[in-house]
Design a protein around this motif. Structure first.
Motif, short mmCIF file in Angstrom:
data_model
loop_
_atom_site.label_atom_id
_atom_site.label_comp_id
_atom_site.label_asym_id
_atom_site.label_seq_id
_atom_site.Cartn_x
_atom_site.Cartn_y
_atom_site.Cartn_z
N SER A 26 -6.63 4.20 -6.57
CA SER A 26 -6.44 5.63 -6.41
C SER A 26 -7.58 6.21 -5.59
O SER A 26 -8.74 5.82 -5.76
CB SER A 26 -6.42 6.32 -7.78
N GLU B 115 -0.03 10.75 -6.52
CA GLU B 115 -0.92 9.58 -6.45
C GLU B 115 -1.27 9.36 -4.99
O GLU B 115 -0.38 9.08 -4.18
CB GLU B 115 -0.26 8.34 -7.05
N TRP C 130 3.89 3.19 -9.26
CA TRP C 130 3.42 4.45 -9.84
C TRP C 130 4.60 5.39 -10.08
O TRP C 130 4.70 6.02 -11.14
CB TRP C 130 2.37 5.11 -8.94
#
Length: 154
Positions: free
Chosen positions: A8, A55, A113
């Motif tokens: 991330s 994200e 994700w």
């Protein structure tokens, strides 16, 4: 040789991500004569990094950022079968690492994700004339859905 790893993005990555964004804008200028001159910021990257509904992912090797992209969960139009979808954007790979599967790695990680958020519909926009990008997205399972058309009036 160290592998390319995904993580991330953090606020510390913003200076490099802003450089990537301007490189992306320059790469897209030939496809869109309506873009303003100078620096353009398509996205508020800090807001995306801090959002629970987004994200921002980076690929890194030996401490250097090589690629980035984001997924943002959005509300779908009321007339669609799905209520939420993920929008992919800011897909960028530094030139010397293109053609090495990094875009596919980014998309695969972002899809994980997205699924973790309970979302199964994924969309993105790409300039139709950007055949390299179109082929890369088709390879990742995307198909063309809609063409946006424009007309400039004198």
């Amino acid at each position: 040789m160290n592998a390319v790893t995904a993580r991330s993005a953090t606020l510390n990555d913003l200076p490099t991500l802003h450089q990537f964004l301007q490189a992306l804008v320059e790469a897209e200028r030939p496809f869109d004569k309506t873009l303003q001159e100078g620096k353009i910021y398509y996205y508020d990257l800090q807001e995306l990094i801090e959002s629970d509904d987004a994200e921002v992912l980076v690929l890194e090797k030996d401490g250097n950022l090589l690629a980035c992209g984001y997924a943002h969960i959005r509300q779908a139009k009321l007339y669609l079968k799905h209520t939420r979808y993920a929008h992919l954007g800011f897909m960028f790979v530094v030139p010397e690492y293109r053609g090495k599967g990094l875009n596919q790695q980014l998309i695969a990680e972002l899809k994980k994700w997205i699924l973790s958020k309970g979302v199964k519909e994924v969309r993105l926009e790409v300039y139709e004339e950007n055949t390299g990008a179109v082929k890369a997205y088709e390879k990742a399972g995307f198909s063309k859905l809609l063409t946006t058309m424009r007309c400039e009036l004198e």
